[in-house]
Write an enzyme that holds these catalytic residues in place. Sequence first.
Site, PDB file in Angstrom:
ATOM      1  N   CYS A   1      -4.258  -3.559 -12.624  1.00 29.39           N
ATOM      2  CA  CYS A   1      -5.177  -2.609 -13.277  1.00 29.39           C
ATOM      3  C   CYS A   1      -5.958  -3.462 -14.235  1.00 29.39           C
ATOM      4  O   CYS A   1      -5.574  -3.910 -15.395  1.00 29.39           O
ATOM      5  CB  CYS A   1      -4.620  -1.576 -13.935  1.00 29.39           C
ATOM      6  SG  CYS A   1      -5.661  -0.266 -14.753  1.00 29.39           S
TER       7      CYS A   1
ATOM      8  N   CYS B   1      -5.480   1.029 -22.101  1.00 29.70           N
ATOM      9  CA  CYS B   1      -5.224   2.435 -21.660  1.00 29.70           C
ATOM     10  C   CYS B   1      -3.748   2.446 -22.071  1.00 29.70           C
ATOM     11  O   CYS B   1      -2.833   1.989 -21.940  1.00 29.70           O
ATOM     12  CB  CYS B   1      -5.444   2.515 -20.268  1.00 29.70           C
ATOM     13  SG  CYS B   1      -4.736   4.423 -19.689  1.00 29.70           S
TER      14      CYS B   1
ATOM     15  N   CYS C   1      -0.039   3.393 -18.752  1.00 29.08           N
ATOM     16  CA  CYS C   1       0.948   2.406 -18.159  1.00 29.08           C
ATOM     17  C   CYS C   1       1.330   1.332 -19.052  1.00 29.08           C
ATOM     18  O   CYS C   1       0.404   0.766 -19.715  1.00 29.08           O
ATOM     19  CB  CYS C   1       0.216   1.993 -16.976  1.00 29.08           C
ATOM     20  SG  CYS C   1      -0.191   3.056 -15.751  1.00 29.08           S
TER      21      CYS C   1
ATOM     22  N   CYS D   1      -8.370   5.141 -11.647  1.00 29.31           N
ATOM     23  CA  CYS D   1      -6.903   5.090 -12.230  1.00 29.31           C
ATOM     24  C   CYS D   1      -5.888   4.706 -11.047  1.00 29.31           C
ATOM     25  O   CYS D   1      -5.964   5.391  -9.948  1.00 29.31           O
ATOM     26  CB  CYS D   1      -6.571   6.245 -12.873  1.00 29.31           C
ATOM     27  SG  CYS D   1      -4.671   6.214 -13.370  1.00 29.31           S
TER      28      CYS D   1
ATOM     29  N   GLN E   1       6.733  18.325 -10.103  1.00 30.14           N
ATOM     30  CA  GLN E   1       6.859  16.852 -10.221  1.00 30.14           C
ATOM     31  C   GLN E   1       5.471  16.158  -9.634  1.00 30.14           C
ATOM     32  O   GLN E   1       4.984  16.449  -8.705  1.00 30.14           O
ATOM     33  CB  GLN E   1       8.038  16.340  -9.551  1.00 30.14           C
ATOM     34  CG  GLN E   1       9.451  16.773 -10.097  1.00 30.14           C
ATOM     35  CD  GLN E   1       9.710  16.211 -11.339  1.00 30.14           C
ATOM     36  OE1 GLN E   1       9.145  15.526 -11.819  1.00 30.14           O
ATOM     37  NE2 GLN E   1      10.982  16.361 -11.914  1.00 30.14           N
TER      38      GLN E   1
ATOM     39  N   TYR F   1      14.887  26.745 -16.417  1.00 33.92           N
ATOM     40  CA  TYR F   1      13.721  25.995 -16.415  1.00 33.92           C
ATOM     41  C   TYR F   1      13.183  25.592 -14.833  1.00 33.92           C
ATOM     42  O   TYR F   1      12.823  24.389 -14.663  1.00 33.92           O
ATOM     43  CB  TYR F   1      14.027  24.507 -17.061  1.00 33.92           C
ATOM     44  CG  TYR F   1      14.577  24.465 -18.535  1.00 33.92           C
ATOM     45  CD1 TYR F   1      14.091  24.870 -19.540  1.00 33.92           C
ATOM     46  CD2 TYR F   1      16.086  24.457 -18.477  1.00 33.92           C
ATOM     47  CE1 TYR F   1      14.388  24.984 -20.952  1.00 33.92           C
ATOM     48  CE2 TYR F   1      16.533  24.321 -19.854  1.00 33.92           C
ATOM     49  CZ  TYR F   1      15.972  24.842 -20.896  1.00 33.92           C
ATOM     50  OH  TYR F   1      16.466  24.597 -22.082  1.00 33.92           O
TER      51      TYR F   1
ATOM     52  N   GLU G   1      12.602  31.033 -15.948  1.00 31.77           N
ATOM     53  CA  GLU G   1      11.281  30.359 -16.564  1.00 31.77           C
ATOM     54  C   GLU G   1      10.653  31.169 -17.386  1.00 31.77           C
ATOM     55  O   GLU G   1      10.512  32.207 -17.465  1.00 31.77           O
ATOM     56  CB  GLU G   1      10.662  29.835 -15.324  1.00 31.77           C
ATOM     57  CG  GLU G   1       9.280  29.302 -15.635  1.00 31.77           C
ATOM     58  CD  GLU G   1       9.427  28.130 -16.447  1.00 31.77           C
ATOM     59  OE1 GLU G   1       8.622  27.799 -17.455  1.00 31.77           O
ATOM     60  OE2 GLU G   1       9.999  27.123 -16.061  1.00 31.77           O
TER      61      GLU G   1
ATOM     62  N   ASP H   1      16.676  21.438 -15.728  1.00 30.62           N
ATOM     63  CA  ASP H   1      15.408  20.406 -15.702  1.00 30.62           C
ATOM     64  C   ASP H   1      14.874  20.816 -16.977  1.00 30.62           C
ATOM     65  O   ASP H   1      13.458  21.163 -16.730  1.00 30.62           O
ATOM     66  CB  ASP H   1      14.885  20.521 -14.215  1.00 30.62           C
ATOM     67  CG  ASP H   1      13.981  19.271 -14.244  1.00 30.62           C
ATOM     68  OD1 ASP H   1      13.830  18.606 -15.158  1.00 30.62           O
ATOM     69  OD2 ASP H   1      13.028  19.308 -13.084  1.00 30.62           O
TER      70      ASP H   1
ATOM     71  N   CYS I   1      14.141  14.010 -18.135  1.00 37.20           N
ATOM     72  CA  CYS I   1      12.967  13.169 -18.063  1.00 37.20           C
ATOM     73  C   CYS I   1      13.187  12.203 -19.392  1.00 37.20           C
ATOM     74  O   CYS I   1      12.157  11.454 -19.633  1.00 37.20           O
ATOM     75  CB  CYS I   1      11.601  13.971 -17.993  1.00 37.20           C
ATOM     76  SG  CYS I   1      11.168  15.247 -19.285  1.00 37.20           S
TER      77      CYS I   1
END
Length: 462
Positions: free
Chosen positions: A81, A87, A90, A167, A291, A320, A341, A389, A416
Amino acid sequence: MFHVKQQDYPVRLGQVLDLTVTGYASEGQGVARVEGLAVFVAGAIRGETVRVQIEHLGHTAAYGRILQVLEPSPHRVPPGCPQAGACGGCVFWHMDYEEELYAKARRVTDALNRIGGQSLELVPIVPSPRETGYRNKAQYPVALVHGKATAGFFRPRTHQVLDVGRCRIQGSAADRAKDTVVRWMRDNRVAPYDEKTRQGLVRHIYVRTASVTGQVLVCLVVNGDGIPQEMALVENLLKNVDNLGTVVLSIHKKPGNAVLGDRFRTLYGPGYIEDRLCGLTFRLSPRSFYQVNHDQAQQLYEAAVELAALTGTETAVDLYCGTGTISLVLARKAGRVIGVEIIDQAVADARENARRNGMTNAEFRCADASQAAAQLAAEGIRPDVIVVDPPRKGLDETVIDAMARMAPDRIVYISCDPATLARDAARLNHHGYRLTTAQAFDMFPKCAHVETLVQLRRTGEP
């Protein structure tokens, strides 16, 4: 943790050092050490010797910038990239995929062992089926740059917007939608929102692309009740974005960093798009959790259902639950599923998703996870398995306490953030749950984040 007063640091600002990189920090930087002090070096790879200039002294670590790679790693590759490093999205373009997977697996393992009190070997990690073009959601902040409306991504550790052009980890539809909105803004002299003055109209351009159906949702987040030339914008999007499914305005007049507002108005289409995941159809509106890596999410959810160990008679609770993706995958093998939720639109989507997929054994409640878990425990519901989650902050103590009162045989935890997962695993251990399985999933190639799936079983002994 290494704590030292800055005047006692073994390094000083501006100092140039030759360092050997021994591992990785949670945000992907290489880590070297000087007399026990961690020095974080962006763009460095484990095993390399690098010449570094110290640029910042934090409370517990120093931060350096690479001046020269003296002994490069065999895993170093030319960045794919052109905006790599500039940026803030990443961090792993400078290494091959094998080393990136190692860095993420190591991060998960170290967190579970150091914070969670486990004694694990290197946790296995499932590679992403795609390393580029995998993201189905883009959130472009908008700003005035050199006198022109510009959309892109923030530079590292700033709110300076960088126009990255194309991107590499997004699908092309997202960038086409972004470019169309920016042209419309410039043609109609529509001002970007300014965080400091709280003036201006357009805050974010939010684009979601359905991986299977190809439908595209474009949501314009605005500091107002409407936009000029609404139909001109819709017509331009229809011309430039293939398979445009819907265009939505998100009304967001409050200060702060939240991307979406509380009110929505549909300009074109039904206000949502549809996608297919694990053989089921899902309706996705702007606030629906889904996701970002479709193909990897399918592998993750299939593995989660396997750890749930359902035979067809069990009761499962999915905290969740978002738009009900995991809930409905569970419902195909469970007797009853209760999804929880807090976002009302997501719950509406989940109920509609259950109806469309003919799932009559799944029900959904709109509530905060801690309140819902406490209510379910008070109702005497004793699920066989609880699936969670949660967001990056992990589980509140009240959620963990209520889960323990329901006493499920199994808890399947999708995370995550390895650090909050490890903390919660240790808390659950005090309630008599033992971690039995851990596996990482690379949901975000080239980015520092990593998804983790674990199973905890009730032993009854803390």
